[in-house]
Design a protein around this motif. Structure first.
Motif, PDB file in Angstrom:
ATOM      1  N   UNK A  40      -3.214 -11.465  -1.621  1.00 24.89           N
ATOM      2  CA  UNK A  40      -3.138 -10.924  -2.986  1.00 24.89           C
ATOM      3  C   UNK A  40      -3.962  -9.654  -3.146  1.00 24.89           C
ATOM      4  N   UNK A  41      -3.381  -8.678  -3.809  1.00 27.28           N
ATOM      5  CA  UNK A  41      -4.043  -7.407  -4.116  1.00 27.28           C
ATOM      6  C   UNK A  41      -4.503  -6.647  -2.874  1.00 27.28           C
ATOM      7  N   UNK A  42      -3.790  -6.818  -1.780  1.00 30.45           N
ATOM      8  CA  UNK A  42      -4.058  -6.042  -0.578  1.00 30.45           C
ATOM      9  C   UNK A  42      -2.742  -5.502  -0.024  1.00 30.45           C
ATOM     10  N   UNK A  83      -3.380 -18.656   4.406  1.00 31.25           N
ATOM     11  CA  UNK A  83      -2.593 -18.716   3.176  1.00 31.25           C
ATOM     12  C   UNK A  83      -2.307 -17.295   2.716  1.00 31.25           C
ATOM     13  N   UNK A  84      -1.024 -16.950   2.664  1.00 29.84           N
ATOM     14  CA  UNK A  84      -0.620 -15.570   2.381  1.00 29.84           C
ATOM     15  C   UNK A  84       0.897 -15.540   2.250  1.00 29.84           C
ATOM     16  N   UNK A  85       1.419 -14.354   1.991  1.00 32.46           N
ATOM     17  CA  UNK A  85       2.867 -14.155   2.010  1.00 32.46           C
ATOM     18  C   UNK A  85       3.223 -13.431   3.310  1.00 32.46           C
TER      19      UNK A  85
ATOM     20  N   UNK B 103       5.362   4.714  16.063  1.00 32.87           N
ATOM     21  CA  UNK B 103       6.233   4.501  14.906  1.00 32.87           C
ATOM     22  C   UNK B 103       5.965   3.193  14.179  1.00 32.87           C
ATOM     23  N   UNK B 104       4.815   2.568  14.452  1.00 30.66           N
ATOM     24  CA  UNK B 104       4.440   1.434  13.618  1.00 30.66           C
ATOM     25  C   UNK B 104       3.991   1.985  12.276  1.00 30.66           C
ATOM     26  N   UNK B 105       4.221   1.232  11.219  1.00 33.00           N
ATOM     27  CA  UNK B 105       3.722   1.678   9.935  1.00 33.00           C
ATOM     28  C   UNK B 105       2.463   0.912   9.582  1.00 33.00           C
ATOM     29  N   UNK B 106       1.513   1.646   9.055  1.00 27.43           N
ATOM     30  CA  UNK B 106       0.245   1.071   8.644  1.00 27.43           C
ATOM     31  C   UNK B 106       0.095   1.258   7.141  1.00 27.43           C
ATOM     32  N   UNK B 107      -0.365   0.201   6.503  1.00 29.25           N
ATOM     33  CA  UNK B 107      -0.425   0.190   5.047  1.00 29.25           C
ATOM     34  C   UNK B 107      -1.830   0.482   4.536  1.00 29.25           C
ATOM     35  N   UNK B 108      -1.855   1.135   3.388  1.00 25.81           N
ATOM     36  CA  UNK B 108      -3.116   1.307   2.692  1.00 25.81           C
ATOM     37  C   UNK B 108      -3.470   0.043   1.938  1.00 25.81           C
ATOM     38  N   UNK B 109      -4.674  -0.004   1.369  1.00 22.21           N
ATOM     39  CA  UNK B 109      -5.135  -1.208   0.671  1.00 22.21           C
ATOM     40  C   UNK B 109      -4.545  -1.361  -0.717  1.00 22.21           C
ATOM     41  N   UNK B 110      -3.865  -0.340  -1.220  1.00 22.00           N
ATOM     42  CA  UNK B 110      -3.250  -0.447  -2.536  1.00 22.00           C
ATOM     43  C   UNK B 110      -4.101   0.114  -3.657  1.00 22.00           C
TER      44      UNK B 110
END
Lengths: 111, 116
Positions: A40-42, A83-85, B103-110
């Protein structure tokens, strides 16, 4: 773009092995299969990627049958922190068509 | 693995104002960056794809004049939510990929945006 179908949710207990299956009947020749985990929220976190047969890393295994129309993410001995999606994405990464997320599977690990 | 950062991590703004969110690849050159939004308990929805030095490609239904994307360098992309409204409140996530990451994608924390 291959569409994916996953179970909406799964429950497990600490220490068990969890297998999450993703269906992708329209997978194309150049498509790879990638799994992500999101808390959540990450932002999502990369777990594993494969093209065929079996791939294993320090956190999971990915099983892909010969027809590649499905794949199974295997998490050994899960803990509460798992526990996660979990999302399965399918596409040609070089063409940037592997960027669309399905609904994902909400895994709940119980003590 | 490669690291992608976002700034700010959360922001609250008033209706009608504009908000800029930055996405940076810290240790690799990102030839392509992606912007997503996510509502509570929902999946990520791809908003747009941006390649360095060219205009972003928006997904169907995403207003390009409302969500301005600038990918000015190989390590920075920005998303500006213009004239924000409460319905724009959401979790915005960027990701980046490049040849150096295979070409892997890496995500930011949002970034959590709340419009009041």
């Amino acid at each position: 773009l291959a569409k994916t179908t996953q179970p909406i949710s799964m429950d497990s207990y600490e220490g068990q092995e969890v297998n999450i299956t993703c269906s992708h009947n329209n997978i194309a020749t150049n498509d790879y299969i990638t799994w992500y985990q999101q808390f959540p929220s990450q932002g999502p976190r990369f777990i594993i990627q494969g093209y065929k047969t079996k791939v294993t890393n320090e956190v999971a295994s990915l099983f892909i049958p010969a027809d590649r129309k499905s794949s199974t993410l295997s998490l050994p001995r899960v803990s509460l922190s798992d526990t996660a999606v979990y999302y399965c994405l399918v596409g040609d990464r070089r063409s940037n068509n592997d960027m669309r997320f399905g609904a994902g599977t909400r895994l709940t690990v119980k003590p | 693995g490669a690291v992608v950062s976002q700034h700010p991590s959360r922001v609250i703004c008033k209706s009608g104002t504009s908000v800029k969110i930055e996405c940076r690849s810290l240790d690799f050159q990102a030839t392509t960056m992606f912007w997503y939004r996510q509502f509570p308990k929902k999946s990520l929805m791809l908003m747009a794809t941006s390649n360095e030095g060219s205009k972003a490609t928006y997904e169907q239904g995403v207003e390009k004049d409302k969500f301005l994307i600038n990918h000015a360098s190989l390590t920075l992309s920005t998303l500006t939510v213009t004239s924000a409204h409460p319905e724009d409140s959401s979790f915005y996530i960027c990701s980046a990929r490049g040849s150096a990451t295979s070409y892997e994608q890496y995500f930011g924390p949002g970034t959590r945006l709340t419009v009041t």
